[in-house]
Write a protein that holds these residues in place. Structure first.
Motif, mmCIF file in Angstrom:
data_model
loop_
_atom_site.group_PDB
_atom_site.id
_atom_site.type_symbol
_atom_site.label_atom_id
_atom_site.label_comp_id
_atom_site.label_asym_id
_atom_site.label_seq_id
_atom_site.Cartn_x
_atom_site.Cartn_y
_atom_site.Cartn_z
ATOM 1 N N VAL A 1 8.874 -1.269 9.556
ATOM 2 C CA VAL A 1 9.128 -0.690 10.860
ATOM 3 C C VAL A 1 9.436 -1.796 11.862
ATOM 4 O O VAL A 1 9.106 -2.962 11.658
ATOM 5 C CB VAL A 1 7.917 0.133 11.359
ATOM 6 C CG1 VAL A 1 7.653 1.309 10.448
ATOM 7 C CG2 VAL A 1 6.672 -0.741 11.476
ATOM 8 N N ARG B 1 3.891 -5.707 18.225
ATOM 9 C CA ARG B 1 2.874 -6.622 17.704
ATOM 10 C C ARG B 1 3.117 -8.048 18.182
ATOM 11 O O ARG B 1 2.173 -8.805 18.403
ATOM 12 C CB ARG B 1 2.850 -6.533 16.182
ATOM 13 C CG ARG B 1 2.265 -5.204 15.681
ATOM 14 C CD ARG B 1 2.402 -5.072 14.183
ATOM 15 N NE ARG B 1 1.751 -3.865 13.686
ATOM 16 C CZ ARG B 1 2.318 -2.646 13.676
ATOM 17 N NH1 ARG B 1 3.559 -2.492 14.125
ATOM 18 N NH2 ARG B 1 1.660 -1.599 13.216
ATOM 19 N N ASP C 1 -4.257 -2.153 12.991
ATOM 20 C CA ASP C 1 -3.696 -2.517 11.692
ATOM 21 C C ASP C 1 -4.809 -2.879 10.717
ATOM 22 O O ASP C 1 -5.918 -3.250 11.108
ATOM 23 C CB ASP C 1 -2.734 -3.693 11.836
ATOM 24 C CG ASP C 1 -1.516 -3.344 12.677
ATOM 25 O OD1 ASP C 1 -1.153 -2.150 12.732
ATOM 26 O OD2 ASP C 1 -0.934 -4.271 13.274
ATOM 27 N N VAL D 1 6.242 -5.911 8.890
ATOM 28 C CA VAL D 1 5.258 -4.840 9.025
ATOM 29 C C VAL D 1 5.460 -3.820 7.918
ATOM 30 O O VAL D 1 6.555 -3.276 7.758
ATOM 31 C CB VAL D 1 5.383 -4.157 10.404
ATOM 32 C CG1 VAL D 1 4.296 -3.092 10.554
ATOM 33 C CG2 VAL D 1 5.301 -5.179 11.525
ATOM 34 N N GLU D 2 4.410 -3.574 7.180
ATOM 35 C CA GLU D 2 4.448 -2.582 6.106
ATOM 36 C C GLU D 2 3.483 -1.450 6.456
ATOM 37 O O GLU D 2 2.269 -1.660 6.564
ATOM 38 C CB GLU D 2 4.042 -3.215 4.780
ATOM 39 C CG GLU D 2 4.205 -2.304 3.579
ATOM 40 C CD GLU D 2 5.654 -2.135 3.161
ATOM 41 O OE1 GLU D 2 5.987 -1.085 2.603
ATOM 42 O OE2 GLU D 2 6.452 -3.071 3.412
ATOM 43 N N VAL D 3 4.029 -0.251 6.656
ATOM 44 C CA VAL D 3 3.226 0.919 7.010
ATOM 45 C C VAL D 3 2.963 1.737 5.757
ATOM 46 O O VAL D 3 3.861 1.924 4.929
ATOM 47 C CB VAL D 3 3.944 1.772 8.079
ATOM 48 C CG1 VAL D 3 3.161 3.043 8.362
ATOM 49 C CG2 VAL D 3 4.124 0.967 9.363
ATOM 50 N N ARG E 1 -2.033 6.820 9.099
ATOM 51 C CA ARG E 1 -1.303 5.647 8.638
ATOM 52 C C ARG E 1 -1.910 4.362 9.180
ATOM 53 O O ARG E 1 -2.502 4.343 10.249
ATOM 54 C CB ARG E 1 0.168 5.743 9.060
ATOM 55 C CG ARG E 1 0.931 6.801 8.278
ATOM 56 C CD ARG E 1 2.388 6.838 8.643
ATOM 57 N NE ARG E 1 3.126 7.714 7.746
ATOM 58 C CZ ARG E 1 4.392 8.086 7.935
ATOM 59 N NH1 ARG E 1 5.059 7.643 8.986
ATOM 60 N NH2 ARG E 1 4.984 8.872 7.073
ATOM 61 N N SER E 2 -1.746 3.312 8.418
ATOM 62 C CA SER E 2 -2.151 1.987 8.858
ATOM 63 C C SER E 2 -1.039 1.018 8.466
ATOM 64 O O SER E 2 -0.002 1.428 7.938
ATOM 65 C CB SER E 2 -3.484 1.583 8.230
ATOM 66 O OG SER E 2 -3.961 0.380 8.831
ATOM 67 N N ALA E 3 -1.249 -0.243 8.741
ATOM 68 C CA ALA E 3 -0.191 -1.218 8.484
ATOM 69 C C ALA E 3 -0.788 -2.564 8.130
ATOM 70 O O ALA E 3 -1.892 -2.919 8.550
ATOM 71 C CB ALA E 3 0.717 -1.355 9.702
#
Length: 267
Positions: free
Chosen positions: A3, A14, A43, A120-122, A129-131
């Motif tokens: 994202v 971020r 996160d 960023v990996e969601v 959801r988290s990342a």
């Protein structure tokens, strides 16, 4: 799923959090663990790689990485929010700029020519959801950042920008933006100033950032809500109006996040 800040204009980038809290830490205004926790936010994890002296694939937590940057001579951090055709806040070289463009954000160090770009990996189901975030650090050119205004210039531009964005939404069928977009905007407004920036930032920077984020939220509704039927030419005209306002909002965000460093260097 990767994202970028453009995916949700209501949330703080971020790179903005790292800039603000990193600056507060480097100025001695907050302890390292507090700064790292604020950057982490909701996160799951943040890791940093590629710092000078690192071995291949070596990873560090935020607290250690921020301390390492200080030891290396970093005196502050600056935000970049580039987009296609507008390398806002970047200095080069081209490979770094390309990565930052792809991410839509980056952080550049002051005092040592280093830059960090987040990946960023969601993950997780909708609503839960988290990342995870991997910050890749590389050398950058020691040059003035592109197109970054002063806080005074940004505030002046925002006065007209906010007026134009509000008028634009009045002309469009705002209700057609849908209840989800309108609820997000209302939630953004209710958050107020308390969650913006970090200790040590001047009130003017907080004010400019809040106005910039409000403009971005209004533009997201204007771009996404199709309300009344419009022709292709009308949609093109809408896009032409939104583009400069979007640039104004991004320039103002960068000026606000950089204000703590700018004020210190001006003394």
């Amino acid at each position: 799923m990767l994202v970028t800040p453009a995916d949700n204009p209501y949330e703080e980038p971020r790179s903005g959090r790292l800039t603000a809290w990193g600056n507060a830490l480097l100025a001695g205004l907050v302890p390292p663990d507090d700064a790292a926790a604020a950057v982490l936010g909701d996160d799951e994890s943040h890791r940093v790689t590629g710092l000078p002296g690192d071995g291949p694939g070596e990873l560090h937590g935020l607290t250690w990485a921020l301390g390492r940057l200080r030891v290396l001579g970093v005196k502050g951090l600056r935000l970049a929010l580039p987009s296609a055709g507008h390398p806002l806040g970047l200095t080069g070289p081209a490979p770094f700029n390309e990565r930052a463009m792809g991410a839509g954000e980056a952080v550049l160090a002051v005092g040592v020519p280093l830059g960090l770009v987040p990946e960023v990996e969601v993950f997780g189901p909708a609503g839960d959801r988290s990342a995870t975030v991997l910050w890749r650090c590389t050398e950058v050119e020691d040059a003035p950042p592109a197109d970054v205004p002063s806080l005074h210039e940004a505030e002046r531009e925002l006065v007209d920008g906010l007026r134009e964005a509000t008028l634009l939404l009045t002309r469009l069928d705002v209700a057609g933006a849908g209840p989800a977009a309108l609820r997000a905007l209302e939630a953004h407004r209710r958050r107020g100033h308390v969650e913006l920036l970090a200790p040590g930032y001047p009130p003017r920077a907080v004010r400019v950032l809040e106005s910039a984020r409000q403009v971005s939220a209004l533009l997201a509704i204007a771009a996404g809500g199709h309300g009344a039927a419009v022709s292709a030419s009308e949609m093109a005209a809408r896009g032409a109006v939104l583009a400069p306002l979007r640039r104004t909002a991004r320039r103002a965000q960068v000026a606000a996040y950089n204000a703590l460093v700018d004020e210190r260097e001006a003394r």
